[in-house]
Design an enzyme around this catalytic site. Structure first.
Site: not given
Lengths: 95, 499, 494
Positions: C158, C182, C78
């Site tokens: 996310s 997330s 990420k």
């Protein structure tokens, strides 16, 4: 509690986020929507409950007083939008 | 400035006004590394060199607290007799400024590490006053903005960013600039005694925010103005005088005082409102979620307590009570730890050399240290630790006076030579033949000759002109090149003349 | 040789060790798959050249016997984890040119073990979002879609790019962060396993902060075993993070026995929402049955403050964010917008207005408001008190049960654009995941079935703090019973 446009202007300035006038009404409405939804917390009896300070129950750890860092001004300045003579540079500030 | 102003009372057209003063002193904690990072606290250096990624608030960087900074805060709290809080919280104080990289300062707001304490200040007239201390907390210093390096830009150096500060907040207990000055001096003395701050105001390791308001005597507190970042005791006193008078002038004209943050301009001797602080602040304090509460136990506090040296007030009392020094000498000696240390080392050596009890020697030694010794140091612009004459050497000099080898007068000259050359007192006395004449026979012969040479004066003296005694002493001194033992000369002359 | 991109991490590890294939082959296969899937907008920065170099080094390690479990395994990271010398953006225009000079602790741990970096994945800006639509770099598209509609769906957020990378078989595993759900919510929406460890288990050092007291790094994988393998590498005690906890990291893989005999699993009645889709209800009951079959006792429990976790979260998280994101001011790094003739404040306001997207700005304003003078007690303190209540709910529940079973999300993947105009509707996506973040306890989402449109749904297991082993053990049993083997049709290859 609800906020008016002036409050939004004040808060946006505290957060240093420029807001265009034309967006103020929408922002105010949106914020009030969210705040109204948050209001439901008042249903919870929190009498005598300590506010949570951390999700972990450990003691704050201490570092020894040793110099282990520094001497890397190049790294520190590497991503700077503007730097001069080893300093960060910003528009002139009047005190 | 008039006398009334000096006393803290300002005479206005409508009556008297009283000053109310509170101080927030920011003292840089003496530590190797910063409060939450491993970068050096060293003063100066290339810009942005003593900076870690944490100090520059790079994304994802986290603070880890330096144990020594906590220990120093606790030691300082103990030294001002304050309550130590075994549980305290670090909060974030949020505001934007170019030299505040995180966009917040890690500080302590609601639960500081040290609570209420008290400081006793001494005033010129010898009286003392207790000044309350509200709290002491740890916080990060900001970086430094340089506004004068470029026409359109402000330069930012983060070397100071993250250095540990103790903010020591007084109660609004001071009523005169003199009290404020005495408070800062006393605080500085204590910090330097215990070594938690070097107290160096020129380098900014100690500076004060000064809160000033005025009121009718005994009335409710007036609106205060805060004068930021004043970095000398003299400026603190000047700023208070100016600011109090400014407020009185406004009030006398029927105006009201606006709560403001102001700056003191030493060049103009004025305070002025800070432009960057015009708007009302809302710091949005909340507990720093990157840190846990600061906790320690009694062992930590006890260890800190045991590491404290004798504090100035206690030391002063001891010098007065057990050694019989007067308050003036005692005050001068304890003002700096190294002064008192020097004095006590000298006294102990003096004791050893003479074999006499300390109580008998203490005042002689104190007079010499605060007189000749400090005098010469001052003239040379040196501190005690830089003195070329150590305490043992000083004691050696005093011992020569005590056993009559040299006179007090000669001692002054010898000390100057010691100071210049670093040689021992006895070596100088030998080399320069300064040993005083204490041989009774030799002096009696000289006295006999002088009496024989000055029959007129002898007659006048005997006729009641006592002042002529000095003339005879002078003659003996002249004849011995100033080396005659004055005490012995006195005795012998009296014996001869007063017969 | 079978398609190397379809392997689990455990299978790849074993195949690499037995030299059935090399890391270079495995990495190249995944790069090819990623190159064929650019339409999904998974990566913000691809690091294929680096990956190939790392793969060669990994093959050396595999040859000389110094390999760890993750040596030679290609992963997606990420773009919230700072990677030294590699652009790290947090999905924001603010940082779209930011190149860290340092490596986050978690990625350093992975690289120490020989993992290979395929790229930095797309994400909601500063991890604020539940659909990956707030990214400055455009939305990530879920590999799953409803066949007859053919609409692009969100992958959740996310960590949407990381979840999509794993679901689309373009990386064997990925890491994300979980602040309100997330990792787990995108896991549920993409048919992948998402594990949020206990707060303090994985270091936050070098992870761009959203809400410090809630941010949890964790893995996204195809199987529970892979999550266990990755967590063992990611987790460590870190002296640079004051909230990192000094505890031994157990061998999580050893916990995966499939046997739940003697365990009690709680089913909290407060997670039964009015109007929740039938199929989610059904899947949840099926989950309870599966765990019972594996030997566990199922117990109805109550977590009375569940409903308040989300509104409390929307005070605490924005408050912390408003302070954490104050550092993006155009002075030391990141975007700077300088209006002609403007002063420092003008620079701040222009920079932050231009650098942050709408949702980030919205949350910063909320966060600033709830901390401001006069409102702090009513909002922030109240929320932290409610949070304490939520933690107490879990503490008392865990006196009676070993773990808790709930759905992961109240819905399956939804079309891009559907919820962007209604922040609260979007926030409700995290209603089941937020409580574990608020309490800091470990939780995992396991793909358990498909809804009637053929989209994946996950079930969540929560456990007591630092009992990741228990959570993984229960999840493993659940995974075995659910036997979820659906994969998205590779429509993007067409």
């Amino acid at each position: 509690m609800s906020v008016d446009k002036n409050t939004v202007v004040k808060i946006a300035h505290l957060a240093r986020i420029g807001v265009e006038d034309k967006n103020l009404d929408a922002m105010t409405a949106e914020l009030n929507n969210i705040l109204a939804w948050i209001e439901q917390l008042n249903e919870v009896d929190t009498e005598g409950v300590e506010p949570m300070t951390s999700a972990v129950e450990t003691k704050l750890r201490w570092r020894q007083d040793e110099v282990t860092d520094g001497g890397k001004s190049e790294d520190i300045l590497k991503n700077a939008p503007e730097s001069e003579c080893g300093f960060f540079a910003v528009p002139k500030v009047l005190e | 400035m008039n006398e009334a102003n000096r006393s803290g009372i300002i005479q206005g057209a409508t009556g008297e006004w009283e000053m109310v003063i509170g101080l927030e002193v920011h003292a840089q904690v003496k530590s190797n590394a910063k409060l939450f990072s491993g970068a050096a606290t060293e003063f100066g250096g290339e810009p942005n060199n003593h900076v870690s990624l944490v100090d520059a608030a790079m994304p994802g960087m986290l603070p880890v607290i330096n144990r020594e900074c906590v220990r120093q805060a606790v030691r300082t709290g103990l030294a001002i007799g304050a309550k130590i809080n075994k549980f305290s919280i670090f909060d974030r104080k949020n505001y934007f400024y170019a030299d505040l990289p995180q966009g917040y300062q890690i500080s302590q707001f609601k639960q500081p590490v040290v609570g209420e304490g008290c400081l006793t200040i001494e005033l010129k007239d010898g009286s003392t006053k207790e000044i309350g201390i509200e709290r002491l907390h740890l916080e990060q210093d900001a970086g430094k903005s340089l506004h004068d390096q470029h026409p359109d830009l402000t330069y930012v150096d983060l070397n100071r960013s993250g250095v540990a500060l103790m903010e020591i907040v007084s109660m609004p207990d001071m009523r005169t600039p003199e009290e404020a000055g005495a408070y800062v001096r006393k605080l500085r003395t204590i910090l330097r005694y215990i070594g938690s701050c070097d107290g160096n105001m020129e380098e900014g390791s100690m500076r004060a925010d000064v809160n000033v308001s005025v009121r009718r005597a005994g009335a409710e507190l007036g609106t205060r103005c805060e004068i930021k970042n004043v970095n000398s005791i003299r400026f603190i006193m000047q700023a208070i005088r100016y600011e109090a008078q400014r407020q009185v002038d406004i009030l006398e004209d029927g105006g009201t005082i606006e709560q403001q943050t102001r700056l003191y301009d030493p060049g103009k001797g004025e305070t002025r409102a800070m432009r960057s602080k015009e708007e009302a602040h809302d710091y949005r304090y909340f507990p720093d979620p990157d840190l846990l509460p600061l906790e320690f136990d009694d062992d930590f506090i006890n260890e800190a307590r045991e590491s404290l040296p004798e504090l100035p007030d206690v030391r002063k009392a001891r010098l007065e009570e057990t050694l019989g020094l007067n308050a003036y000498n005692a005050s001068l000696l304890v003002a700096e730890k190294e002064n008192a240390d020097y004095y006590e080392a000298l006294l102990s050596a003096f004791e050893g050399l003479t074999g006499k009890p300390a109580t008998e020697l203490a005042t002689t030694a104190a007079n010499w240290v605060t007189g000749d010794f400090f005098g010469l140091l001052n003239k040379a612009g040196k501190s005690v630790s830089e003195s070329p004459v150590g305490p043992e050497a000083g004691a050696g000099l005093l011992a020569l006076v005590a056993d009559g080898t040299i006179s007090g007068r000669t001692a002054k000259d010898v000390f100057e030579i010691m100071f210049e050359t670093g040689k021992a007192a006895d070596v100088i006395v030998d080399e320069q033949g300064l040993k005083q004449v204490s041989d009774q026979g030799e002096l009696e012969a000289i006295i006999a000759r002088i009496i024989a040479d000055n029959p007129g004066q002898v007659e006048q003296y005997k006729g009641g002109k006592d002042k002529l005694f000095g003339f005879f002493v002078g003659q003996v001194m002249k004849a011995t090149g100033g080396k005659a033992n004055p005490k012995l000369v006195n005795e012998l002359l009296r014996g001869t003349l007063d017969k | 040789m079978s398609d190397l991109t379809k392997l689990t991490i455990a299978q790849a590890r074993d195949g690499l060790k037995t030299r059935d294939f090399t890391s270079l082959e495995l990495t190249e296969a995944n790069i090819r798959a990623a190159e064929a899937a650019t339409e999904l907008n998974i990566y913000i920065t691809e690091t294929y050249d680096l990956a190939l170099q790392q793969a060669k080094l990994a093959d050396d390690r595999l040859a000389d016997g110094s390999a760890a479990d993750l040596t030679g395994i290609p992963l997606a990271i990420k773009d919230l984890f700072c990677t030294k010398g590699i652009k790290t953006t947090a999905g924001s225009h603010m940082l779209d040119e930011f190149i860290p000079t340092y490596e986050s602790t978690v990625t350093a741990n992975l690289f120490r073990d020989g993992a290979i970096l395929l790229g930095k994945t797309n994400m909601d800006e500063f991890a604020m979002g539940s659909s990956n639509e707030t990214s400055f770099f455009g939305p990530v598209i879920n590999p799953w879609r409803v066949e007859k509609e053919g609409k692009n769906l969100v992958p959740g957020g996310s960590s949407g790019g990381s979840a999509a990378a794993v679901a689309a078989r373009t990386a064997l595993g990925a890491i994300g962060t979980d602040t309100g759900g997330s990792i787990r919510q995108p896991g549920s929406l993409t048919g992948t396993v998402g594990l949020k460890p206990s707060y303090g288990r994985c270091s936050r050092w070098g992870v761009i902060a959203f809400a410090s007291s809630l941010d949890h790094p964790g893995p996204i994988t195809r199987t529970v075993r892979d999550a266990a393998i990755m967590l063992s590498s990611m987790a460590s005690y870190d002296e640079k993070d004051s909230t990192s906890v000094e505890r031994k990291v157990p061998d999580y893989e050893a916990e995966l026995t499939g046997d739940l005999k003697g365990m009690t699993i709680g089913v909290p009645r407060e997670y039964r929402l009015e109007g929740m889709a039938d199929e989610i209800e059904k899947l949840w009951s099926a989950g309870a049955d599966w765990l019972r079959d594996a030997g566990a006792t199922i117990k109805d429990i109550s977590l009375p403050h569940t409903k308040y976790a989300l509104p409390a979260y929307y005070i605490v998280a924005p408050a912390e964010a408003s302070s954490n994101l104050a550092r993006y001011d155009g002075v030391r790094y990141g975007l700077r917008e300088m209006p002609q003739g403007g002063d420092l404040d003008a620079m701040y306001e222009a920079t932050r207005a231009a650098g942050f997207g709408a949702e980030t700005r919205r949350r910063l304003i909320i966060g600033t408001y709830v901390l401001s003078a006069g409102y702090y007690d009513a909002y922030y303190l109240k929320a932290q008190r409610v949070r304490q209540r939520i933690a107490e709910d879990f503490n008392s529940a865990f006196k009676d049960v070993d773990a808790i079973l709930t759905p992961t999300a109240p819905n399956a993947a939804f079309p891009i654009g559907d919820k962007m105009d209604d922040p609260i509707a979007m926030y409700l996506n995290d209603i089941f995941t937020v409580p574990a973040d608020m309490a800091g306890i470990p939780a995992i989402s396991v793909p358990a079935g498909l809804d009637n449109q053929g989209l994946p749904l996950g079930l969540q297991i929560m456990g007591p703090a630092f009992e990741e082993g228990v959570v993984l053990k229960v999840a493993y049993a659940l995974e075995k019973a659910a036997a979820f083997d659906a994969v998205p049709k590779e429509w993007w290859k067409a």
